[in-house]
Design a protein around this motif. Structure first.
Motif, PDB file in Angstrom:
ATOM      1  N   MET A   1       0.847  -1.201   0.000  1.00 55.94           N
ATOM      2  CA  MET A   1       0.000   0.000   0.000  1.00 55.94           C
ATOM      3  C   MET A   1       0.880   1.247   0.000  1.00 55.94           C
ATOM      4  O   MET A   1       1.890   1.311   0.697  1.00 55.94           O
ATOM      5  N   THR A   2       0.481   2.235  -0.778  1.00 56.75           N
ATOM      6  CA  THR A   2       1.243   3.478  -0.889  1.00 56.75           C
ATOM      7  C   THR A   2       1.210   4.267   0.419  1.00 56.75           C
ATOM      8  O   THR A   2       0.149   4.440   1.030  1.00 56.75           O
ATOM      9  N   LYS A   3       2.367   4.738   0.834  1.00 58.11           N
ATOM     10  CA  LYS A   3       2.459   5.590   2.014  1.00 58.11           C
ATOM     11  C   LYS A   3       2.051   7.012   1.625  1.00 58.11           C
ATOM     12  O   LYS A   3       2.589   7.585   0.672  1.00 58.11           O
ATOM     13  N   LYS A   4       1.083   7.579   2.353  1.00 57.94           N
ATOM     14  CA  LYS A   4       0.526   8.890   2.000  1.00 57.94           C
ATOM     15  C   LYS A   4       1.276  10.001   2.732  1.00 57.94           C
ATOM     16  O   LYS A   4       0.965  10.343   3.871  1.00 57.94           O
ATOM     17  N   LEU A   5       2.247  10.565   2.042  1.00 61.65           N
ATOM     18  CA  LEU A   5       3.077  11.606   2.643  1.00 61.65           C
ATOM     19  C   LEU A   5       2.285  12.877   2.926  1.00 61.65           C
ATOM     20  O   LEU A   5       2.639  13.640   3.826  1.00 61.65           O
ATOM     21  N   TYR A   6       1.205  13.097   2.164  1.00 59.71           N
ATOM     22  CA  TYR A   6       0.429  14.322   2.368  1.00 59.71           C
ATOM     23  C   TYR A   6      -0.298  14.306   3.703  1.00 59.71           C
ATOM     24  O   TYR A   6      -0.753  15.352   4.183  1.00 59.71           O
ATOM     25  N   TYR A   7      -0.420  13.132   4.335  1.00 58.95           N
ATOM     26  CA  TYR A   7      -0.991  13.072   5.671  1.00 58.95           C
ATOM     27  C   TYR A   7       0.077  13.305   6.736  1.00 58.95           C
ATOM     28  O   TYR A   7      -0.213  13.822   7.811  1.00 58.95           O
ATOM     29  N   GLU A   8       1.304  12.938   6.431  1.00 54.35           N
ATOM     30  CA  GLU A   8       2.389  13.188   7.386  1.00 54.35           C
ATOM     31  C   GLU A   8       2.726  14.669   7.430  1.00 54.35           C
ATOM     32  O   GLU A   8       2.972  15.240   8.487  1.00 54.35           O
ATOM     33  N   VAL A  33       1.929   3.440  -9.821  1.00 54.30           N
ATOM     34  CA  VAL A  33       1.691   3.400  -8.386  1.00 54.30           C
ATOM     35  C   VAL A  33       3.034   3.582  -7.705  1.00 54.30           C
ATOM     36  O   VAL A  33       4.021   2.927  -8.081  1.00 54.30           O
ATOM     37  N   LEU A  34       3.093   4.482  -6.715  1.00 54.15           N
ATOM     38  CA  LEU A  34       4.341   4.792  -6.035  1.00 54.15           C
ATOM     39  C   LEU A  34       4.371   4.175  -4.637  1.00 54.15           C
ATOM     40  O   LEU A  34       3.334   3.990  -4.004  1.00 54.15           O
ATOM     41  N   GLU A  35       5.577   3.881  -4.184  1.00 57.04           N
ATOM     42  CA  GLU A  35       5.730   3.359  -2.821  1.00 57.04           C
ATOM     43  C   GLU A  35       5.349   4.420  -1.800  1.00 57.04           C
ATOM     44  O   GLU A  35       4.734   4.135  -0.778  1.00 57.04           O
ATOM     45  N   GLU A  36       5.710   5.679  -2.087  1.00 59.40           N
ATOM     46  CA  GLU A  36       5.343   6.821  -1.244  1.00 59.40           C
ATOM     47  C   GLU A  36       4.865   7.945  -2.172  1.00 59.40           C
ATOM     48  O   GLU A  36       5.437   8.143  -3.240  1.00 59.40           O
ATOM     49  N   THR A  37       3.838   8.655  -1.746  1.00 61.31           N
ATOM     50  CA  THR A  37       3.380   9.776  -2.581  1.00 61.31           C
ATOM     51  C   THR A  37       2.893  10.940  -1.741  1.00 61.31           C
ATOM     52  O   THR A  37       2.282  10.753  -0.689  1.00 61.31           O
ATOM     53  N   ALA A  38       3.211  12.140  -2.220  1.00 63.14           N
ATOM     54  CA  ALA A  38       2.642  13.366  -1.655  1.00 63.14           C
ATOM     55  C   ALA A  38       1.601  13.948  -2.598  1.00 63.14           C
ATOM     56  O   ALA A  38       1.038  14.998  -2.321  1.00 63.14           O
ATOM     57  N   PHE A  39       1.356  13.269  -3.727  1.00 66.30           N
ATOM     58  CA  PHE A  39       0.318  13.702  -4.672  1.00 66.30           C
ATOM     59  C   PHE A  39      -1.055  13.353  -4.103  1.00 66.30           C
ATOM     60  O   PHE A  39      -1.383  12.179  -3.932  1.00 66.30           O
ATOM     61  N   TYR A  40      -1.852  14.383  -3.829  1.00 68.11           N
ATOM     62  CA  TYR A  40      -3.192  14.166  -3.277  1.00 68.11           C
ATOM     63  C   TYR A  40      -4.152  13.829  -4.413  1.00 68.11           C
ATOM     64  O   TYR A  40      -4.227  14.555  -5.408  1.00 68.11           O
TER      65      TYR A  40
END
Length: 395
Positions: A1-8, A33-40
């Motif tokens: 599952m992608t880690k949602k950087l925009y929540y951090e 699909v990215l491992e981590e994303t800041a794209f909302y």
């Protein structure tokens, strides 16, 4: 599952990550699909983020079946990539989403109206509130109250709670989800279940400008802009005001008085022009009636507007049993009218032949008008109609 950087942190602009999956659809669209994303991704009334994966533009971001899909122009050449947000777009969304929360909270407090929906567009944002109307004085009071809260620079925080913890909070609206409920809290103002990106304090909203309120299906829709958009709106208004000030050679504070005076002057001039036109039409009508051959009156005008041709034709057909055919070169318009008991059906004649001359129009039995793409087609139809009417009269 992608880690949602925009929540951090909503302030993450650049990061390095890996591509975990590539998707190529039948329609030719490509997603990663990215491992981590800041794209909302799109959601909650907030548009998605855009930006770049390496140097490849991200065109859209969607959440489908538990995955965040990033639409790209083409697949990156390698799996390890560097990502960068379009920060101006992201921060604009943060300003407006936090601005909406604050505005909705003040609507509830000041106007006793709950917010029913929120939309963030490219030009302006809107909320629909549970009020049948919102008079101008209340809109102004609401704007002052919400901007007061911006200046207090209240802290904005977000965190996750479970269902039991959420039930203990004074939420504006109970969430539909029952686990990992994300709360956005504006200190001393409200608690709201929300998955969007937000500023860290109300001061970063900059300002909120309420543009207007209008009725919408029994409720009221409030249009607004926040932050840099509001500043651009102000600057655009000042540019228009400056142009008007220069145009009327008067101070900004006196423009409305000057425009009122100018409007009165224009009304007087229009009245004088109307009188002169009526006098000229009376003279022209006499001349056309005197010069007519039989019952057909034809005349080509250089630049007479259609409405003026209609008025003149009406005057002629009232005075005599004549058929009137006019053309205006500048307007590319042709007019046909008839008076008396003639059996000529003006609208039917136009309908039968206009297509041959690439014209559009129509009308009644007594008067018809048509427009053409250019003067050449208008003149061609005018001459054709004149010849046709002359033949009809001979018969």
């Amino acid at each position: 599952m992608t880690k949602k950087l925009y929540y951090e942190s909503a302030y993450t602009r650049e990061w390095e990550t890996r591509i975990t999956r590539k998707v190529e659809r039948e329609d030719g669209k490509t997603y990663v699909v990215l491992e981590e994303t800041a794209f909302y991704p799109h959601g909650g009334g907030q548009p998605c983020d855009l930006g770049w994966i390496d140097t490849i533009p991200v065109l859209d971001v969607v959440f489908e079946e538990g995955e965040i899909l990033h639409k790209v122009e083409r697949f990156p050449e390698k799996e390890d990539v560097r990502c960068r947000l379009d920060w101006d777009r992201r921060f604009d969304h943060m300003q407006h989403h936090s601005g909406q929360h604050l505005l909705s909270a003040m609507c509830l407090e000041v106007c006793k109206a709950e917010t029913l929906s929120f939309h963030l567009g490219e030009d302006y944002a809107t909320i629909d509130i549970a009020r049948s109307d919102l008079p101008p004085h209340e809109l102004m009071m609401l704007e002052l109250e919400v901007n007061d809260q911006i200046y207090l620079n209240r802290k904005v925080t977000s965190y996750f709670v479970n269902q039991e913890q959420a039930a203990a909070l004074p939420l504006v609206k109970q969430p539909k989800v029952t686990d990992n409920i994300r709360i956005v809290e504006i200190e001393g103002i409200e608690y709201n279940a929300c998955g969007g990106t937000h500023v860290s304090a109300t001061g970063e909203i900059g300002m909120i400008k309420l543009l207007r309120a209008e009725k919408q299906k029994g409720h009221t829709r409030v249009y607004f802009k926040c932050g840099y958009r509001a500043l651009r709106e102000f600057n655009a208004g000042m540019e228009i005001l400056g142009s008007l000030s220069a145009r009327f050679n008067t101070a900004k504070e006196e423009i409305m008085d000057r425009i009122a005076k100018w409007d009165q002057e224009q009304k007087l001039l229009q009245a004088e022009l109307t009188a002169v036109k009526a006098e000229n039409d009376a003279y022209l009508a006499e001349k056309l009636l005197a010069d007519r051959q039989g019952s057909l009156i034809k005349h080509a005008f250089a630049d007479k507007p259609l409405k003026d041709m209609q008025n003149l034709a009406a005057k002629l057909t009232e005075q005599a049993d004549v058929i009137v055919l006019f053309v205006s070169g500048a307007d590319h318009k042709v007019l046909l009218a008839r008076g008396g008991e003639s059996e000529l059906a003006c609208g039917a004649l136009f309908k039968q032949h206009l297509a041959d001359f690439r014209g559009k129009g129509g009308g009644s039995d007594k008067m018809a008008q048509a427009g053409f793409a250019n003067e050449e087609d208008a003149k061609a139809f005018y001459h054709f109609a004149g010849e046709l009417l002359a033949q009809v009269k001979k018969k």
